[in-house]
Enzyme design. Structure first.
Site, PDB file in Angstrom:
ATOM      1  N   GLU A 165       0.798  -1.219   0.000  1.00  0.00           N
ATOM      2  CA  GLU A 165       0.000   0.000   0.000  1.00  0.00           C
ATOM      3  C   GLU A 165       0.833   1.274   0.000  1.00  0.00           C
ATOM      4  O   GLU A 165       1.938   1.316   0.526  1.00  0.00           O
ATOM      5  CB  GLU A 165      -0.929   0.005   1.222  1.00  0.00           C
ATOM      6  CG  GLU A 165      -2.055  -0.979   1.015  1.00  0.00           C
ATOM      7  CD  GLU A 165      -2.956  -1.128   2.219  1.00  0.00           C
ATOM      8  OE1 GLU A 165      -4.098  -1.557   2.025  1.00  0.00           O
ATOM      9  OE2 GLU A 165      -2.536  -0.828   3.348  1.00  0.00           O
TER      10      GLU A 165
ATOM     11  N   CYS B  98       3.261   8.360   1.737  1.00  0.00           N
ATOM     12  CA  CYS B  98       3.806   7.341   2.636  1.00  0.00           C
ATOM     13  C   CYS B  98       4.037   6.080   1.800  1.00  0.00           C
ATOM     14  O   CYS B  98       3.100   5.491   1.268  1.00  0.00           O
ATOM     15  CB  CYS B  98       2.797   7.100   3.758  1.00  0.00           C
ATOM     16  SG  CYS B  98       3.349   5.880   4.945  1.00  0.00           S
TER      17      CYS B  98
ATOM     18  N   CYS C 190       6.463  -7.435   6.706  1.00  0.00           N
ATOM     19  CA  CYS C 190       7.676  -7.007   7.424  1.00  0.00           C
ATOM     20  C   CYS C 190       8.218  -8.210   8.176  1.00  0.00           C
ATOM     21  O   CYS C 190       7.445  -8.968   8.768  1.00  0.00           O
ATOM     22  CB  CYS C 190       7.334  -5.880   8.406  1.00  0.00           C
ATOM     23  SG  CYS C 190       8.787  -5.206   9.235  1.00  0.00           S
TER      24      CYS C 190
ATOM     25  N   CYS D 227       7.080  -6.136  15.661  1.00  0.00           N
ATOM     26  CA  CYS D 227       6.783  -5.202  16.744  1.00  0.00           C
ATOM     27  C   CYS D 227       5.383  -5.535  17.268  1.00  0.00           C
ATOM     28  O   CYS D 227       4.452  -5.734  16.472  1.00  0.00           O
ATOM     29  CB  CYS D 227       6.867  -3.768  16.245  1.00  0.00           C
ATOM     30  SG  CYS D 227       8.496  -3.400  15.560  1.00  0.00           S
TER      31      CYS D 227
ATOM     32  N   CYS E   4       2.162  -3.589  16.081  1.00  0.00           N
ATOM     33  CA  CYS E   4       2.027  -3.243  14.657  1.00  0.00           C
ATOM     34  C   CYS E   4       1.365  -4.370  13.887  1.00  0.00           C
ATOM     35  O   CYS E   4       1.809  -5.519  13.945  1.00  0.00           O
ATOM     36  CB  CYS E   4       3.397  -2.954  14.058  1.00  0.00           C
ATOM     37  SG  CYS E   4       3.326  -2.673  12.269  1.00  0.00           S
TER      38      CYS E   4
ATOM     39  N   CYS F 292      -1.394   4.717  10.499  1.00  0.00           N
ATOM     40  CA  CYS F 292      -0.181   3.986  10.853  1.00  0.00           C
ATOM     41  C   CYS F 292      -0.520   2.633  11.449  1.00  0.00           C
ATOM     42  O   CYS F 292      -1.361   2.527  12.326  1.00  0.00           O
ATOM     43  CB  CYS F 292       0.612   4.726  11.928  1.00  0.00           C
ATOM     44  SG  CYS F 292       1.070   6.367  11.488  1.00  0.00           S
TER      45      CYS F 292
HETATM   46  N1  SAH Z   1       9.237  -0.270   9.732  1.00  0.00           N
HETATM   47  C1  SAH Z   1       9.551   1.106   9.841  1.00  0.00           C
HETATM   48  C2  SAH Z   1       8.679   1.921   8.950  1.00  0.00           C
HETATM   49  C3  SAH Z   1       7.186   1.828   9.261  1.00  0.00           C
HETATM   50  S1  SAH Z   1       6.771   3.358   9.882  1.00  0.00           S
HETATM   51  C4  SAH Z   1       9.453   1.543  11.279  1.00  0.00           C
HETATM   52  O1  SAH Z   1       8.993   0.764  12.109  1.00  0.00           O
HETATM   53  O2  SAH Z   1       9.898   2.650  11.572  1.00  0.00           O
HETATM   54  C5  SAH Z   1       5.266   3.157  10.609  1.00  0.00           C
HETATM   55  C6  SAH Z   1       5.219   3.856  11.956  1.00  0.00           C
HETATM   56  O3  SAH Z   1       3.962   3.551  12.533  1.00  0.00           O
HETATM   57  C7  SAH Z   1       6.274   3.336  12.909  1.00  0.00           C
HETATM   58  O4  SAH Z   1       6.739   4.332  13.770  1.00  0.00           O
HETATM   59  C8  SAH Z   1       5.491   2.311  13.680  1.00  0.00           C
HETATM   60  O5  SAH Z   1       6.101   2.036  14.903  1.00  0.00           O
HETATM   61  C9  SAH Z   1       4.146   2.967  13.798  1.00  0.00           C
HETATM   62  N2  SAH Z   1       3.066   2.033  14.076  1.00  0.00           N
HETATM   63  C10 SAH Z   1       2.996   0.719  13.789  1.00  0.00           C
HETATM   64  N3  SAH Z   1       1.828   0.182  14.217  1.00  0.00           N
HETATM   65  C11 SAH Z   1       1.121   1.191  14.764  1.00  0.00           C
HETATM   66  C12 SAH Z   1      -0.169   1.285  15.354  1.00  0.00           C
HETATM   67  N4  SAH Z   1      -0.966   0.227  15.453  1.00  0.00           N
HETATM   68  N5  SAH Z   1      -0.584   2.486  15.805  1.00  0.00           N
HETATM   69  C13 SAH Z   1       0.206   3.577  15.671  1.00  0.00           C
HETATM   70  N6  SAH Z   1       1.443   3.557  15.123  1.00  0.00           N
HETATM   71  C14 SAH Z   1       1.900   2.384  14.670  1.00  0.00           C
HETATM   72 FE1  SF4 Z   2       7.907  -3.739  10.805  1.00  0.00          FE
HETATM   73 FE2  SF4 Z   2       5.736  -2.667  11.898  1.00  0.00          FE
HETATM   74 FE3  SF4 Z   2       7.936  -2.982  13.364  1.00  0.00          FE
HETATM   75 FE4  SF4 Z   2       7.911  -1.117  11.435  1.00  0.00          FE
HETATM   76  S1  SF4 Z   2       6.631  -1.134  13.270  1.00  0.00           S
HETATM   77  S2  SF4 Z   2       9.541  -2.618  11.861  1.00  0.00           S
HETATM   78  S3  SF4 Z   2       6.598  -2.160   9.903  1.00  0.00           S
HETATM   79  S4  SF4 Z   2       6.691  -4.642  12.471  1.00  0.00           S
END
Ligand code: SAH
Ligand code: SF4
Length: 367
Positions: A104, A117, A124, A128, A131, A353
């Site tokens: 996306e 974005c 991934c 995390c 996420c 996000c």
């Molecule tokens: N993988 C990279 C790039 C993705 S950025 C990274 O982790 O930095 C997407 C951003 O959204 C990251 O800061 C991530 O931590 C945040 N994010 C992921 N899941 C989320 C959620 N459920 N609610 C709010 N932010 C979230």
């Molecule tokens: Fe991957 Fe989501 Fe962690 Fe970013 S926040 S590194 S997209 S698992």
């Protein structure tokens, strides 16, 4: 929410796609074809600066050359499985690549800028705990053309060509979509070089931000190599908690991560490192956490972006109360740091996000 018509997907075309080749690649390709270097440079500008999709439109080339190129190659954007516009103007494309994998791209219009974005991987490899993308099993790196293709698709629809025109619609790029961009370093770097090139997509490196969960060696490489703006998904001030929220922390703990940020060459008072911090109720959102955060970033020109947690089905975390987020932001502000609270955009089209793609996979399954 508005659904737009998806674009055709032509993945049975055997001609190699030129999108994703950089200037040097095109020069070598043209040398193999017995064509001069300046022809390759013209084609490079037609593709990335003018956004043409047909060789016939490359009017500075002879008719013979245009026809011969058209017989051998194509210039195609990724197909789109769906295109949606949120009630708040946010646009989301679910792109479909030649092997039918999907990722996306989200466009977020604001009064003074328009931010795209961009995704770097399908899914991934990291997990995390807050996420949704991290729960997706299918993972592959996106190719340079699939990354730069996201920018071109967006510019076709919300921007203007040539890229050098004063284009107010698409001004900024954030590598904050699906995937960990520093785990796909070479392809991301190649795509961003084309994006930053004045003969290419012409987006200044100060308007490009790469977000990482903290792949320390590649952060150092990125600083020397590309010098784009850096965003760190921090989310915790102690290793104990960060090990759980952002598991890559076990490999590169906070001390090493902060040292890499301190050394990041593009960082200065004018160009700060962004720290993203997802606000999780009762987990990382206390005033003590905020005060420790201030201590943690000492010596780094820093800016904070507090992200209200976007929940998804089955997740145990909740978003902090607005009042808690306000207090947290105030502590950072009083310590002299700019800290913005990210307004969730495009929630009705699942473009916020952490909501990307895995939710659309789920929707398909239920359908
Ligand atoms: N993988 C990279 C790039 C993705 S950025 C990274 O982790 O930095 C997407 C951003 O959204 C990251 O800061 C991530 O931590 C945040 N994010 C992921 N899941 C989320 C959620 N459920 N609610 C709010 N932010 C979230
Ligand atoms: Fe991957 Fe989501 Fe962690 Fe970013 S926040 S590194 S997209 S698992």
């Amino acid at each position: 929410m508005t659904e737009l018509t998806p674009t055709a997907i032509s993945n049975d075309d055997p001609r190699p796609n030129l999108i994703g080749l950089d200037r040097e690649d095109l020069i070598s390709l043209f040398a193999e074809l017995g064509e001069k270097k300046y022809r390759a440079e013209q084609v490079y500008r037609w593709i990335y600066q003018h956004g043409v999709t047909e060789f016939a439109d490359m009017t500075s080339l002879s008719k013979n050359l245009r026809e011969s190129l058209g017989g051998q190659f194509r210039i195609t954007r990724p197909g789109t499985s769906s295109r949606q516009i949120s009630t708040d103007g946010t646009r989301k494309w679910l792109l479909r690549f030649d092997d039918a994998q999907e990722a996306e791209t989200v466009f977020i219009p604001e009064p003074d800028r328009g931010t795209l974005c961009v995704s770097s991987q399908v899914g991934c490899t990291l997990t995390c705990s807050f996420c949704h993308t991290g729960t997706q099993r299918l993972v592959r790196n996106l190719e340079p053309g699939e990354i730069v293709g996201q920018l071109m698709t967006a510019r076709d629809e919300v921007g203007v060509w040539p890229s050098s025109a004063a284009d107010r619609a698409l001004t900024n790029v954030v590598m904050m979509g699906m995937g960990e961009p520093l785990f796909n370093y070479d392809n991301v770097a190649k795509a961003l070089r084309i994006a930053m090139d004045g003969d290419g997509l012409s987006i200044s490196k100060r308007k490009i931000t790469l977000s990482t969960s903290g792949v320390v060696p590649e952060i150092r490489r990125l600083g020397h190599d590309l010098g784009v703006m850096l965003a760190i998904s921090l989310h915790a001030v102690h290793d104990e908690l960060r090990d759980v929220l952002v598991p890559i922390n076990r490999k590169y703990p906070l001390k090493e991560l902060m040292a890499a940020c301190r050394d990041y060459p593009a960082a200065s008072n004018a160009r700060r490192v962004f720290f993203e911090y997802v606000m999780l109720k009762g987990v990382n959102d206390s005033p003590a956490d905020a005060r420790e955060l201030v201590q943690l970033v000492k010596g780094i020109p820093a800016k904070f972006n507090l992200i209200p947690f976007n929940p998804w089905p089955g997740v145990a975390y909740e978003c902090s109360e607005p009042e808690t987020i306000r207090k947290f932001a105030n502590i950072l502000h009083n310590a002299g740091y700019v800290s913005t609270v990210r307004t969730p955009r495009g929630r009705d089209i699942l473009a916020a996000c952490g909501q990307l793609k895995s939710e659309s996979v789920r929707q398909k399954r239920t359908a």
